[in-house]
Design a protein around this motif. Structure first.
Motif, short mmCIF file in Angstrom:
data_model
loop_
_atom_site.label_atom_id
_atom_site.label_comp_id
_atom_site.label_asym_id
_atom_site.label_seq_id
_atom_site.Cartn_x
_atom_site.Cartn_y
_atom_site.Cartn_z
N ARG A 186 8.26 -15.85 38.36
CA ARG A 186 7.73 -17.23 37.57
C ARG A 186 7.10 -17.12 36.25
O ARG A 186 6.44 -16.11 36.18
N ILE A 187 7.50 -17.88 35.42
CA ILE A 187 7.14 -17.86 33.91
C ILE A 187 6.41 -19.19 33.53
O ILE A 187 6.92 -20.34 33.94
N LEU A 188 5.03 -19.21 33.17
CA LEU A 188 4.38 -20.28 32.74
C LEU A 188 4.95 -20.57 31.13
O LEU A 188 4.60 -19.73 30.35
N ILE A 189 5.23 -21.97 30.87
CA ILE A 189 5.85 -22.17 29.68
C ILE A 189 5.10 -23.23 29.07
O ILE A 189 4.82 -24.41 29.74
N GLN A 190 4.51 -23.41 27.80
CA GLN A 190 4.13 -24.49 27.09
C GLN A 190 5.20 -25.05 26.23
O GLN A 190 5.87 -24.68 25.50
N ARG A 219 -2.06 -30.42 27.12
CA ARG A 219 -0.83 -30.09 26.51
C ARG A 219 0.27 -29.95 27.82
O ARG A 219 -0.07 -29.81 29.07
N GLU A 220 1.60 -29.98 27.63
CA GLU A 220 2.36 -29.85 28.75
C GLU A 220 3.22 -28.52 29.30
O GLU A 220 3.45 -27.71 28.22
N TYR A 221 2.40 -28.21 30.26
CA TYR A 221 2.82 -26.84 30.74
C TYR A 221 3.99 -26.97 31.90
O TYR A 221 3.73 -27.82 32.93
N LEU A 222 4.77 -26.01 31.98
CA LEU A 222 5.87 -25.92 33.26
C LEU A 222 5.87 -24.70 33.77
O LEU A 222 5.69 -23.88 32.99
N LEU A 223 6.10 -24.48 34.84
CA LEU A 223 6.41 -23.23 35.78
C LEU A 223 7.90 -23.01 35.91
O LEU A 223 8.50 -23.99 36.58
N PHE A 224 8.51 -22.14 35.63
CA PHE A 224 10.04 -21.88 35.89
C PHE A 224 10.23 -20.53 36.36
O PHE A 224 9.41 -19.64 36.27
N ARG A 225 11.37 -20.50 37.13
CA ARG A 225 11.57 -19.03 37.46
C ARG A 225 12.53 -18.41 36.38
O ARG A 225 13.10 -19.21 35.64
N GLU A 226 12.39 -17.08 36.47
CA GLU A 226 13.04 -16.38 35.25
C GLU A 226 14.80 -16.81 35.51
O GLU A 226 15.17 -16.93 34.04
N SER A 227 15.25 -16.91 36.29
CA SER A 227 16.78 -17.47 36.63
C SER A 227 17.11 -18.73 35.88
O SER A 227 18.12 -18.95 35.58
#
Length: 102
Positions: free
Chosen positions: A14-18, A87-95
């Protein structure tokens, strides 16, 4: 990054993205309502997990992005993460990440 971000450590792949903020004013200075402006499809990688578990043995598979990379995001998806800095942060899977931008 700030102290707030260090509280979230993504697991596995998982990757945390702003997500980048959307501009709500035009070049001429006209204010647009936030509902009429589409969401920004790009973001900044803030934190990265160690990677998915290796099915052939111990360890993890390497993740294709690192902190500070700009990425292209899908229109829908991701898990919203609320933090103290508004701020808006989202968690995504790498795929789920579509592309890495340079």
């Amino acid at each position: 990054m700030s102290n707030v971000i260090k509280k979230v450590i993504p697991m596995l792949d998982r990757i945390l993205i702003q997500r980048f903020e959307v501009k709500t004013t035009t070049a001429g200075g006209i204010l647009l309502p936030e509902e009429s402006v589409p969401k920004e499809m790009q973001g900044l990688v803030v934190a990265v997990g160690p990677g998915a578990r290796n099915p052939n043995g111990a360890g993890h598979l390497a993740v294709g992005v690192k902190e500070g990379d700009r990425v292209l995001l899908p229109k829908y998806g991701g898990t919203k993460v609320d933090m103290d800095d508004k701020r808006e942060y989202l968690l995504f899977r790498e795929s789920d990440i579509l592309a890495k931008l340079e």
